[in-house]
Design a protein around this motif. Sequence first.
Motif, short mmCIF file in Angstrom:
data_model
loop_
_atom_site.label_atom_id
_atom_site.label_comp_id
_atom_site.label_asym_id
_atom_site.label_seq_id
_atom_site.Cartn_x
_atom_site.Cartn_y
_atom_site.Cartn_z
N ARG A 46 13.63 41.21 -9.84
CA ARG A 46 12.53 41.54 -8.93
C ARG A 46 12.68 40.85 -7.57
NH1 ARG A 46 11.69 45.55 -11.38
NH2 ARG A 46 9.69 46.32 -12.19
N GLY A 47 13.85 40.25 -7.34
CA GLY A 47 14.07 39.55 -6.08
C GLY A 47 13.34 38.22 -5.99
N LEU A 48 12.86 37.71 -7.12
CA LEU A 48 12.05 36.49 -7.12
C LEU A 48 12.82 35.34 -6.50
CD1 LEU A 48 9.34 35.25 -8.13
CD2 LEU A 48 10.57 34.57 -10.20
N GLY A 49 12.29 34.79 -5.41
CA GLY A 49 12.99 33.69 -4.75
C GLY A 49 12.29 33.25 -3.48
N ALA A 50 12.88 32.31 -2.80
CA ALA A 50 12.28 31.75 -1.58
C ALA A 50 12.23 32.79 -0.47
CB ALA A 50 13.09 30.54 -1.13
N GLY A 51 11.27 32.62 0.42
CA GLY A 51 11.11 33.57 1.52
C GLY A 51 10.70 34.93 1.01
N ALA A 52 11.33 35.97 1.52
CA ALA A 52 11.07 37.32 1.03
C ALA A 52 11.80 37.60 -0.27
CB ALA A 52 11.48 38.35 2.08
N GLY A 53 12.45 36.59 -0.80
CA GLY A 53 13.15 36.73 -2.07
C GLY A 53 14.65 36.90 -1.89
N ASN A 54 15.32 36.98 -3.02
CA ASN A 54 16.77 37.13 -3.04
C ASN A 54 17.17 38.59 -3.23
OD1 ASN A 54 16.13 34.29 -4.50
ND2 ASN A 54 17.99 34.14 -3.29
N ILE A 81 9.53 41.02 -18.34
CA ILE A 81 9.53 39.56 -18.52
C ILE A 81 9.27 38.82 -17.21
CG2 ILE A 81 10.85 37.57 -19.34
CD1 ILE A 81 12.45 39.47 -21.12
N VAL A 82 10.00 39.20 -16.15
CA VAL A 82 9.89 38.45 -14.89
C VAL A 82 8.66 38.84 -14.09
CG1 VAL A 82 11.00 37.93 -12.68
CG2 VAL A 82 12.37 38.02 -14.79
N GLU A 83 8.40 40.12 -13.95
CA GLU A 83 7.28 40.55 -13.11
C GLU A 83 5.95 39.91 -13.53
OE1 GLU A 83 5.05 44.67 -11.88
OE2 GLU A 83 7.24 44.69 -11.98
N PRO A 84 5.63 39.80 -14.82
CA PRO A 84 4.36 39.16 -15.18
C PRO A 84 4.26 37.68 -14.80
CG PRO A 84 5.18 40.52 -16.99
CD PRO A 84 6.29 40.43 -15.99
N ILE A 85 5.39 37.03 -14.55
CA ILE A 85 5.39 35.62 -14.16
C ILE A 85 5.10 35.45 -12.68
CG2 ILE A 85 6.87 33.55 -13.96
CD1 ILE A 85 8.47 34.58 -16.33
N MET A 86 5.37 36.47 -11.89
CA MET A 86 5.33 36.35 -10.43
C MET A 86 3.91 36.08 -9.94
SD MET A 86 8.03 39.41 -9.55
CE MET A 86 7.89 39.27 -7.76
N GLN A 87 3.79 35.19 -8.97
CA GLN A 87 2.49 34.84 -8.40
C GLN A 87 2.12 35.71 -7.21
OE1 GLN A 87 2.72 30.63 -7.55
NE2 GLN A 87 2.83 30.06 -9.71
N ARG A 88 3.12 36.38 -6.64
CA ARG A 88 2.89 37.28 -5.51
C ARG A 88 4.06 38.25 -5.44
NH1 ARG A 88 6.16 35.58 -1.08
NH2 ARG A 88 7.16 33.57 -1.48
N PRO A 89 3.85 39.44 -4.90
CA PRO A 89 4.97 40.37 -4.73
C PRO A 89 5.99 39.81 -3.74
CG PRO A 89 2.86 41.48 -4.43
CD PRO A 89 2.58 40.01 -4.43
N GLN A 90 7.26 40.12 -3.96
CA GLN A 90 8.29 39.69 -3.01
C GLN A 90 8.40 40.76 -1.92
OE1 GLN A 90 9.69 35.93 -4.63
NE2 GLN A 90 9.75 36.94 -2.66
N VAL A 91 7.62 40.56 -0.87
CA VAL A 91 7.61 41.51 0.24
C VAL A 91 8.03 40.81 1.52
CG1 VAL A 91 5.81 42.93 -0.80
CG2 VAL A 91 5.17 41.07 0.76
N ILE A 92 8.43 41.59 2.49
CA ILE A 92 8.80 41.04 3.78
C ILE A 92 7.54 41.05 4.66
CG2 ILE A 92 10.38 41.15 5.74
CD1 ILE A 92 12.23 42.86 4.00
N ASN A 93 6.77 39.98 4.58
CA ASN A 93 5.61 39.87 5.46
C ASN A 93 6.03 39.19 6.76
OD1 ASN A 93 5.83 37.15 4.80
ND2 ASN A 93 4.11 37.18 3.36
N THR A 94 5.07 38.96 7.63
CA THR A 94 5.41 38.43 8.96
C THR A 94 6.13 37.08 8.87
OG1 THR A 94 3.56 39.60 9.97
CG2 THR A 94 4.47 37.71 11.19
N ALA A 95 5.61 36.20 8.02
CA ALA A 95 6.21 34.86 7.94
C ALA A 95 7.63 34.91 7.40
CB ALA A 95 5.34 33.95 7.07
N SER A 96 7.86 35.68 6.33
CA SER A 96 9.22 35.73 5.78
C SER A 96 10.17 36.46 6.73
CB SER A 96 9.22 36.37 4.39
OG SER A 96 8.61 37.63 4.40
N LEU A 97 9.66 37.44 7.46
CA LEU A 97 10.48 38.09 8.48
C LEU A 97 10.92 37.09 9.54
CD1 LEU A 97 11.69 40.49 10.04
CD2 LEU A 97 9.39 40.96 10.91
N MET A 98 10.01 36.20 9.91
CA MET A 98 10.34 35.20 10.92
C MET A 98 11.38 34.20 10.42
SD MET A 98 9.05 35.98 13.72
CE MET A 98 9.66 34.50 14.54
N LEU A 99 11.40 33.93 9.10
CA LEU A 99 12.46 33.09 8.54
C LEU A 99 13.82 33.68 8.89
CD1 LEU A 99 11.10 32.49 4.92
CD2 LEU A 99 11.31 30.72 6.67
#
Length: 337
Positions: free
Chosen positions: A223-231, A262-280
């Motif tokens: 699910r791309g779970l990771g730092a920023g907008a994800g991996n 298994i992974v999606e139910p663990i996630m605290q937020r969707p891995q999306v490219i919001n303004t802050a992660s885009l700025m990263l």
Amino acid sequence: MEKRKINIVDTTLRDGSHAVSHSFTVDQVTAVAEGLDKVGVSLIELSHGDGITGSSVNYGFSKTNEIELLKAAGKVVKNAKLTVLLLPGIGTIEDLQEAKENGAQAVRVATHVTEADIAIQHIKYAKSIGMMTVGFLMMSHMASPEKIVEQAKIFVDCGADYINLADSAGYMLTDDVRARVSALQNAVDIPIGFHSHNNLGLSVANSIAAVEEGATYLDATCRGLGAGAGNTQNEVLCAVLDRLGYDTEVNLNGIMDVAEEIVEPIMQRPQVINTASLMLGYAGVYSSFLLHTYKAAEKFRLNPRDILVELGKRRMVGGQEDMIIDVAFELSQKNKK
């Protein structure tokens, strides 16, 4: 024609730790590790997001001691190599020995892209105790291809099994990836891997570009779970590689099920490219700074984007998380004038 083998390194349980504030439990790790092992990934990386013994005030405390998580994963991983990340200066040789005693079979020793020399003793020690060992160059957009080759040769000389280039900020465009991977491919005689973040929406494309230039190890997370907008999203990457005729040995339906069930139910937020992660990605800021930046922005009533722009100007790198508060404070004082 025989399909070219691409090794999938799943780092859901390490880079994904950033996205859940290092809150993985034994039950969650057991379920994810067992699922990944059954579907055929080559390596399963499990550590605090900042590597073994990263649990701290500076980087964030783990909910569960990572040795307990390693033990749990070791009971169910039968085929893949259970892998840890180590950052010299955070993890030590003693920590590495403890990780091996509790199930780790491989270690990726990560340094800033210009500081490979600080990993020499760790790589040599890991090789001496029989671990698969990887030299991992973080924030690789901050160095030229020539400098990356110079640093990678340090890893080669001390016995690394492969070199991993990390686009830790999700900053690189496909041509940037091609230039760095092709330079390595022409300069070293060990395999090359690539780690990407999706802050500019390019992680799958950049991973494919790396493969086309010779990389044979690709990092990804469910699910791309990771730092920023994800991996790079593992199930998407495996589907694209299959369409292109590469062999990952990963069961495509199986990895999709692991991600969804298994992974999606663990996630605290969707891995999306919001303004802050885009700025990263736009500013070239270390992806794991995102949650630290949100906290600092809330404390000083700032727009996270403004903090990230300043971090990018200052070329701050992993290990400087404590300075995010200082930067936010300085910006808040300027705003009062």
